[in-house]
Design an enzyme around this catalytic site. Structure first.
Site: not given
Length: 513
Positions: A198, A203, A227, A290, A294, A337-338, A360, A430
């Site tokens: 990272d 973190n 990266i 990953i 979208k 979520l989370g 929205t 969006e």
């Protein structure tokens, strides 16, 4: 002793088949309140494992209790730190055990816990009046899964161990929500080395402390790198020789990337290119990108950049197959979520502050999954991949955001009069409704009943490498207008729509509350 050594990880051999460490048994539980009720509850849960709750920490505002323990369960910090402590200690359940706690504070704690994707259980208010001993059967639940209208899907199989155990594994974006959970689950399968990459050293420090219980920062497990830096990435792959790579590093906030498309290209496209190139050069066995829903028929810079990342992986997967080297694939899923900055955390903060909840559009829908589901899919993809696939989880039906807000409010005991919803209109890029597959992609079954795949999806240019060269030049020069033009050239059909204003509504709650 290095945290990467097998001897430093005795729990790796006792991991459960689902990929989560078997210790402690039961759901990892934080108890709110270190007083008599909380202490009694901790003792009750420890001696009654059939309740399925394993206390891993206690929260209390009394500074005198800091650093102490309740029956061996440590007091971790004050109530205000609930959300970060729930994430750090991988809590699955939070129990509110302070009889007589003001309703407003109960509501704030419930929203804070739910925002971290954690189930909330609390002691009924009548316990305060009866003043009797606390027992585990007095708990009632707040189920976050009810927010999305389906049960959580656990997709990790024991076969994943064969891909991870004894191998050198690199996770990029390790400090993020998905990356950190990947590191935890990968660690449980006993890799010979786990490299966590990272660009944010804070973190990484927190992640090492969480996984190994110490963070001396003196071994090779933590890798600070960007990266975008090609020579640095090549050096890392040459020196560490990872055999399995999970690539989670990315920019992901759609509205910001609409305003800064060059940054999206530098990280999401060029960064992926650097990693894939280094992986091919050093003989990486498995590489998993990953991605996001979208990327299906993208209408945003975020989606376009991630679709190009998928195309880079797919193009190099063909080369790898021809050379008989590594297996390259991608995993595409919806909202998590989370995670930090996710809908639940924003919703909880808006409710806690007493301000309006902003949505929205009254008809906007999204796919949702938990972090555990997302990481499970990534690990399964690493196992099942043969090269070139984009794996997609069957995420059930899309959820209307306004319905999710209503469900959330009900579960934290808020009435319609206490929740103000303000509609802001769709922002540029969006979609009203997301899709998991592009129109030109075929939905293919896999050996896992809840995971689908698509291979060599349409929408890519014949000369991908040539088109990327021009895109990278525009991004390096921060010429955003040219970046948008290049994206449109590379992805036929891609066009960022203008913002869509919210329609006039007769009521702020179109379907009631």
């Amino acid at each position: 002793m290095s945290p990467n050594s097998t001897a430093a990880r005795p729990d790796a051999q006792s991991v459960a088949a689902a990929g989560v460490a078997a210790e402690p048994p039961g759901l990892r539980t934080l108890v709110i309140g270190g007083g008599s009720a909380g202490s009694a509850l901790v003792r009750d849960l420890l001696r009654t494992p059939e309740f399925g709750l394993a206390p891993v920490g206690v929260l209390d505002d009394d500074p005198g209790k800091a650093g102490t323990a309740v029956d061996g369960v440590p007091v971790l910090g004050p109530l205000a730190e609930l959300t970060p402590l729930a994430v750090t200690h991988r809590a699955q359940v939070v129990v509110l055990a302070i009889p007589g706690l003001p309703h407003q504070q109960v509501r704030a704690l419930a929203t804070a816990a739910a925002a971290a994707g954690v189930a909330v259980r609390y002691l009924p208010s009548f316990l305060s009046a009866l003043r009797r001993e606390v027992v585990g059967s007095d708990l009632r639940s707040l189920d976050v899964n009810k927010l999305i209208g389906r049960h959580e899907v656990h997709v990790v199989s024991a076969d994943v161990r064969a891909v991870i155990e004894g191998r050198r594994v690199l996770v990029t974006g390790a400090g993020g929500s998905i990356g950190s959970e990947l590191c935890r689950q990968v660690h449980a399968f006993g890799p010979s080395a786990l490299y966590m990459l990272d660009h944010d050293e804070s973190n990484l420090h927190r992640l090492q402390l969480d996984i190994w219980g110490e963070a001396l920062l003196t071994d090779d497990s933590l890798v600070i790198a960007d990266i975008r830096d090609r020579p640095r990435i090549q050096q890392i792959f040459r020196d560490l020789r990872p055999e399995v790579v999970f690539h989670a590093a990315a920019h992901k906030h759609l509205p910001l990337l609409e305003r800064h498309p060059s940054e999206a290209v530098k990280s999401n496209v060029l960064g992926t290119d650097h990693l894939v190139e280094a992986a091919l050069a050093t003989g990486v066995e498995r590489f998993v990108l990953i991605s996001t829903d979208k990327a299906a028929d993208p209408t945003s810079v975020l989606g376009a950049s991630k679709r190009l990342a998928e195309l880079i992986v797919q193009a190099n997967a063909r080369d790898a197959r021809n050379l008989g080297t590594g297996v390259f694939s991608a995993v595409r899923f919806g909202n998590v979520l989370g995670s930090r900055g996710s809908l639940l955390s924003v919703l909880a903060e808006q409710l806690r502050s007493g301000g309006p909840v902003t949505i929205t559009h009254p008809d906007v829908t999204r796919f949702f999954m938990t972090i555990e589901e997302a990481v499970g899919l990534v690990l399964e993809a690493g196992r099942m991949a043969e090269g070139g696939e984009v794996f997609v989880l069957d995420m059930g039906e899309p959820v209307r955001i306004v319905d999710l807000v209503h469900n959330f409010a009900r579960q934290v005991q808020l009435g319609a009069e206490e929740v103000e919803i303000r509609y802001t209109g769709l922002r540029a890029g969006e979609k009203l409704n997301e899709a998991l597959f592009s129109e030109g992609e075929e939905r293919l079954p896999t050996e896992h009943g809840r995971i689908f795949a698509t291979v060599a999806g349409g929408g890519g240019p014949e000369d991908l490498a040539g088109g990327l060269t021009g895109l990278y030049e525009a991004a390096r020069g921060n010429v955003d207008a040219e970046v948008r033009e290049r994206l449109a050239e590379l992805l036929p059909g891609y066009r960022t729509p203008e913002a869509v204003p919210v329609p006039a509504l007769a009521s702020p709650y179109p379907d009631g509350f």
